[in-house]
Design a protein around this motif. Structure first.
Motif, PDB file in Angstrom:
ATOM      1  N   ARG A   1      -6.601   1.594   0.377  1.00 29.68           N
ATOM      2  CA  ARG A   1      -7.549   0.688  -0.261  1.00 29.68           C
ATOM      3  C   ARG A   1      -8.333   1.497  -1.274  1.00 29.68           C
ATOM      4  N   TYR A   2      -8.788   0.829  -2.315  1.00 25.78           N
ATOM      5  CA  TYR A   2      -9.576   1.536  -3.311  1.00 25.78           C
ATOM      6  C   TYR A   2     -10.958   1.813  -2.749  1.00 25.78           C
TER       7      TYR A   2
ATOM      8  N   ALA B   1       0.829  -1.204   0.000  1.00 22.34           N
ATOM      9  CA  ALA B   1       0.000   0.000   0.000  1.00 22.34           C
ATOM     10  C   ALA B   1       0.862   1.252   0.000  1.00 22.34           C
TER      11      ALA B   1
ATOM     12  N   LEU C   1      -4.597  -1.368  -9.842  1.00 25.62           N
ATOM     13  CA  LEU C   1      -4.810  -0.025  -9.309  1.00 25.62           C
ATOM     14  C   LEU C   1      -3.819   0.999  -9.841  1.00 25.62           C
TER      15      LEU C   1
ATOM     16  N   TYR D   1       1.647   6.804  -6.725  1.00 25.09           N
ATOM     17  CA  TYR D   1       0.669   7.853  -7.016  1.00 25.09           C
ATOM     18  C   TYR D   1       1.296   9.231  -6.837  1.00 25.09           C
TER      19      TYR D   1
ATOM     20  N   TRP E   1      -6.784   7.617  -6.385  1.00 27.82           N
ATOM     21  CA  TRP E   1      -5.536   7.113  -5.824  1.00 27.82           C
ATOM     22  C   TRP E   1      -5.698   6.717  -4.363  1.00 27.82           C
ATOM     23  N   GLU E   2      -6.696   5.908  -4.096  1.00 25.59           N
ATOM     24  CA  GLU E   2      -6.884   5.284  -2.789  1.00 25.59           C
ATOM     25  C   GLU E   2      -6.887   6.283  -1.636  1.00 25.59           C
TER      26      GLU E   2
ATOM     27  N   ARG F   1       2.295   1.775  -3.395  1.00 25.41           N
ATOM     28  CA  ARG F   1       1.341   2.395  -4.323  1.00 25.41           C
ATOM     29  C   ARG F   1       1.196   3.883  -4.035  1.00 25.41           C
TER      30      ARG F   1
END
Lengths: 743, 361
Positions: free
Chosen positions: B19-20, A114, A502, A121, B352-353, A117
């Motif tokens: 988390r999405y 996480a 994602l 982003y 972006w979560e 990611r």
């Protein structure tokens, strides 16, 4: 990109078959030759074991008959295990198959998926901003030939980029600072340091900060103070010794009796953690009020050392508030202060007070600290635990005026010789690479230690100020299929992003910065996205719109259209094909639609059709071959109203629709006869003939054409009673006669 | 384009979620100071979707609001649409899934926000394929669901039967797909779909939509899909819709087939400033207005509207005025919700979560 292989069943153990590691399998990229070792995208380290064997639990009881392996998202493999059907035909629990996901490589232990990611982003905007500024700068420098592209705001841009990226690397929220300062807490715990952040800060100080290399040694001192703990896992460090001592400190009554107290202080002094040393010195028992009177000299010595430490001259711009030491910006001032300071140390070292100090440990401990401050090579070497710490101590006490990467590199080599290491920490490799001014080594260490994200973003810093590095990384290479190293690493990173559901949406940002293969790979990426879900589909289409990939858009729409159509969502399927202006497929589905219109347009289903026919619109371009459906609906509607008993007006409308339908070029020939057969009632209208002579002639001609067409082998017979053609012909004939009479 | 920052203070807090987020809604609070939100998550690492109730502390000691999870409900499939009913003391949630099921959840905010599944419809034949949109009627006894399969279902949940029964209002057999739905009154609702079409339904007149706003009104230009519909309780004759190509339009049922285009496709006029060119994912009437009395606004004028879009815009549009941009994110804003009790608070989910919480003052 989706290799799947099947193996037969030569496996001796049916319950836990062994998956031979595929870690070294290279993801192949289009346009990059992989037949030779030089074409390998990611360098293989030869010291890795050739094959690793991992047992895989799939829980199937019966023997395996077939195995299929394919890539799943990211770094996972999807292994489908099919069991052999049981021989006696009985069905047991656990028959059939299992699908197991195997994660290859645990990733970076210190960074969760996480968080990774979140970094991905967050780095999009700084990267995109820097690219656009780069483009602006290079187009500006093209206009005015003689000015260098790298001046003025350029360094500000690079620094801003580096700071933005650095801010993303903070792992956790900073721990709250305790309100009360615990006198026995020698090290404070700030944020959890990560190797990634440490590595980025190294790159930042060497490549992004406007090159003023005379401050580099002091920057490295600060860097080690922040990140020394990272080495504790693999090497002994000053930090780990401090942490150990901190634990014991709570139980110690008389600290100065403990040899560790002096040991740890010398080590902390050697790497320049002056605040910690002074704080620890003040824990000395001679400061206690009840002992002050009979340990006066001893206390004087301790305090004298503490003062000397806090007055240490430093060659640096400024200090954080509260940090001990005195800063000098100009070299002459510093040298003067340095000499004076060392003179004071020498004076203290040779003073007579030492003989009056009764406490042996204090006497020896303080004097060894003085040796460190005087730069005694042996003292420094024994006070530090690895070469980086030794290296830093040399900067502080032996060669504070070291300038230039060359001399820094040779000093590092010397330190490594003095403190050789069994295994290199990934940060150590990076430091050596940077000091050795070897861009390729730096890149390789970044990739090996920190992965594709690091490399793709670090290249911006590496090329920032060095023409040599820029040439090296931007040069197009034959062995890479004509792309540069920079592009290669961006492609690799984009490929990683693409493999996660994602993050694939940010891959285009990196792909479009790749001149050679970026656009093609972007098209492939977009074409591979799933079309089932409208939201995802529209997100793909939005990306196509941004990069003006119109052909990809229409391809995606066609795929989506057919998908929806096949799944019975005729309206959705029709819409997407219409958006794609795919007349070929619209014509094909028109035939199917026509069949079901003929069958299902009844009273109750009319409302179902209404919406679809409205969606068609009347524009023939967007409706494809389906515009006749519009008229057909009107025709059926009028026919129905005749059945309802509404008289001649509806019949006239029906005739209008019939004629325009039969004239329409998009009306498929195979529907002519069913249409005419449906209209028998109109042709045999009792009150008066509804069709005039020319209209009837038109229909008769069509009928004639149809009879000719029936002779061709590809003619499709409609499902009508065999006498249908004759009855239509008869009705038309009768109508013609009546119409002639009427006129 | 006007930016909000220059005119009135706007505080924006972005809270990463790891988390999405498939959907986000405010829940009606028990007391005026409480803030609860229902968030539909999708954890990509474990492939598990869930709905969580979180307590939103808008004014904690630290500078940014915090989210404290209260309870969680695990779904077997990702959430395609999430709505909350506002008028009950124990807020009800209706969650539709991509696998074609519908779940009614009740949350007890007084006792720690415990969430329980009240009832579920997942029979074969309820919807084939995903439920694309769902709406709970105010008062929360009925729920309407639509899908691209062309089915319009009415689910009533009076009593405490755990197995819900549904009534098929219409089935177009896939000839028309529906992508949005919104209640207008206890018996009327509106649906939206392809080609910017809107259908008006009245339960008292069964057998199909009573009124249709013809799709493809922007002839020749790019057509699109309606993603979201809103109907103001005081203006039931007007359906507000947002969809593809930055299109935001209103359909006044009294004015037959002519749309009132607030932004986007089919305008062809320079006077209509184009707010966004990409998908408008959600539209809601913005009840936070500087004007004291919306009754003063002429009934033909469209009330202020808040939208969020794929290109990261959250903005308020008033007819004939420059749009007011509240957020311009580097990633898509997929959904948002305006707090009913305190319309200055807006919560929105970012691609972006992460979540963003806005406070207007």
């Amino acid at each position: 990109m989706n290799p799947s292989s099947t193996f037969a069943n030569p496996l001796e153990n049916p319950n836990a078959f062994r998956l031979h590691s595929l870690i070294y399998w290279q993801k192949e990229m289009p346009g990059v030759s992989s037949d030779s070792a030089r074409g390998a995208l990611v360098p293989l380290s030869p010291e890795s074991p050739a094959a690793a064997v991992y047992p895989l639990r799939h829980g199937l009881k019966s023997p395996i008959s077939r195995l299929s392996i394919s890539w799943s998202r990211g770094n996972s493999l999807r292994v489908s295990v099919f069991a052999a059907p049981s021989s006696d035909g009985s069905v047991n629990d656990g028959d059939g198959g299992k699908v197991v996901e195997v994660k290859l490589g645990g990733g970076d232990g210190e960074i969760s998926e996480a968080h990774w990611r979140r970094m991905a982003y967050g780095s999009v905007s700084p990267f995109a901003l820097l690219q656009s500024r780069k483009n602006a700068v290079s187009s500006l420098s093209k206009m005015s030939m003689n000015s260098s592209p790298y001046d003025g705001d350029w360094w500000d841009y690079i620094m801003e980029y580096s700071k933005d990226i650095n801010a993303l690397l903070v792992n956790k929220k900073t721990a709250s600072v305790p309100v009360l300062d615990d006198p026995k807490s020698v090290i404070t715990k700030g944020e959890e340091p990560t190797s990634l952040k440490a590595a980025w800060e190294l790159l930042e100080m060497f490549y992004a900060e406007k090159p003023s290399h005379s401050w580099l040694p002091e920057r490295l001192v600060d860097w080690l103070a922040d990140y020394d703990s990272l080495f504790s896992g693999t090497h002994p460090t000053v930090h780990s010794k401090l942490v150990d001592f901190q634990k014991e400190l709570v139980n110690l009554q008389v600290v100065e009796d403990d040899p560790k107290y002096w040991e740890v202080m010398s080590s902390a002094l050697a790497v320049g953690w002056l605040n910690i040393v002074v704080k620890m010195l003040r824990l000395h028992g001679s400061y206690r009020l009840d002992q002050l009177s009979n340990r006066e000299t001893e206390n004087g010595l301790v305090e004298a050392v503490a003062v000397l430490i806090s007055k240490m001259p430093r060659m640096r711009l400024e200090h954080e508030a509260g940090k001990l030491g005195e800063c000098y910006k100009a070299k002459p001032d510093f040298v003067k202060a340095w000499e004076k300071w060392r003179g004071q140390i020498n004076k203290l070292d040779s003073s007579a007070f030492w003989f009056q100090c009764a406490h042996q440990q204090t006497r020896e401990g303080l004097r060894s600290m003085l040796q460190i401050m005087l730069g005694n090579a042996n003292s420094l070497c024994s006070a530090t635990y690895n070469w980086i710490e030794l290296y830093i101590s040399h900067f502080l006490y032996m060669r504070p005026l070291t300038v230039g990467l060359e001399s820094m590199y040779s000093l590092a080599q010397k330190s490594i010789q003095l403190k050789p290491m069994a295994s290199a920490h990934r940060l150590m490799g990076l430091i050596i690479g940077i000091l050795g001014e070897n861009t390729e080594v730096v890149l390789a260490e970044c990739l090996k230690g920190f992965g594709p994200w690091m490399v793709a973003h670090a290249i911006e810093l590496l090329t920032a100020g060095s023409d040599h590095a820029e040439m090296l990384l931007h040069e197009e290479r034959q062995n890479l299929g004509g792309i540069s190293i920079e592009e290669l690493h961006r492609l690799v990173y984009a490929q990683v992003l693409s493999s996660f559901p994602l993050t694939w949406q940010i891959a285009p940002i990196y792909l479009i910065s790749c001149m050679k293969h970026g656009m093609v790979l972007l098209q492939i990426l977009l074409s591979k996205q799933p079309v089932q879900d409208n939201q995802l589909l529209l997100k793909s289409i939005e990306i196509c719109r941004l990069y003006e990939l119109h052909s990809v858009t229409s391809n995606i729409m066609k795929i989506a259209g057919v998908h929806h159509w096949k799944h019975g969502r005729k309206g959705s399927g029709f819409f997407w094909l219409q958006q794609a202006r795919d007349e070929y497929r619209l014509n094909r589905i028109a035939l199917q639609l026509f069949d079901s219109v003929g069958k299902t347009i009844s009273d109750e289903s009319f409302k179902q059709w209404e919406g679809l026919i409205q969606l068609l619109g009347s524009d023939s371009k967007t409706a494809g071959g389906l515009e006749f459906l519009h008229k057909y609906r009107d025709f059926k509607k009028s026919l129905r109203q005749i059945h309802d008993g509404k008289a001649t007006d509806s019949a006239r409308q029906a005739v209008e629709s019939l004629i325009s339908l039969m004239k329409s070029p998009s009306m498929p020939q195979r529907f002519w006869l069913p249409l005419l057969y449906d209209s028998l009632k109109l042709l045999n209208w009792k009150e008066r003939p509804l069709l005039n002579v020319s209209q009837t002639n038109l229909l008769l001609n069509k009928l004639q054409e149809l009879s000719m067409a029936r002779l061709r082998p590809d003619f499709i017979e409609s499902e009508l009673p065999p006498r249908a053609l004759n009855s239509v012909r008869l009705a038309l004939g009768t109508n013609l006669g009546r119409a002639i009479l009427e006129e | 384009m006007a930016f909000a920052e220059s005119q009135n203070p706007l505080r924006v807090y972005r809270i990463p979620q790891s988390r999405y987020i498939d959907a986000v809604r405010w829940l009606s609070p028990v007391s005026p100071s409480d803030r609860f939100a229902a968030i539909a998550y999708f954890d990509a690492d474990t492939n598990s979707p869930s709905i969580e109730i979180a307590y939103v502390d808008p004014n904690p000691q630290s500078s940014s609001p915090t989210l404290t999870p209260q309870s969680s409900w695990t779904s077997h499939s990702r959430i395609s649409s999430l709505r909350t009913a506002h008028s009950t003391p124990q807020p009800l949630l209706a969650a539709a899934t991509f696998s074609g099921s519908l779940h009614i959840l009740a949350s007890d905010l007084i006792n720690g926000g415990v969430m329980e599944s009240e009832a579920t419809v997942s029979q074969l034949g309820f919807h084939s394929g995903p439920v694309s949109a769902v709406d709970l009627r105010e008062g929360g006894t009925e729920c309407v669901s639509v899908g691209e399969d062309g089915r319009v279902n009415l689910v009533s949940f009076v009593g405490d039967s755990s197995k819900l029964n549904y009534r098929r209002i219409f089935d177009s057999n896939g000839l028309v797909g529906y992508t949005a739905v919104k209640w207008a009154s206890p018996s009327e609702f509106a649906t939206g779909g392809y080609g910017f079409g809107i259908q008006w339904w009245d339960q008292r007149t069964p057998g199909g939509p009573v009124l249709q706003f013809k799709g493809n009104w922007c002839q020749g230009k790019t057509s699109g899909i309606v993603h979201s519909i809103d109907i103001h309780p005081s203006r039931k004759h007007t359906c507000l819709a947002g969809g593809s190509s930055g299109t935001i339009f209103a359909w006044d049922r009294r004015a037959a087939q002519q749309p009132i285009v607030l932004s986007g496709a089919g305008t062809g006029e320079a006077s209509n400033s184009l707010l966004s060119e990409s998908e408008v994912w959600e539209v809601q009437y913005d009840r936070y207005t500087r004007r004291s009395n919306i009754g003063n606004i002429s009934s033909t004028r469209i009330l202020p509207v808040m939208i969020c879009s794929e290109d990261g815009i959250l903005a308020v549009i008033e007819q004939g005025e420059e749009p007011l941009e509240l957020l311009a994110e580097p990633c898509a804003i997929n959904s948002f919700d305006i707090d009913r009790q305190n319309p200055s608070n807006v919560i929105c989910s970012l691609e972006w979560e992460s979540l963003a919480i806005l406070t207007r003052s």
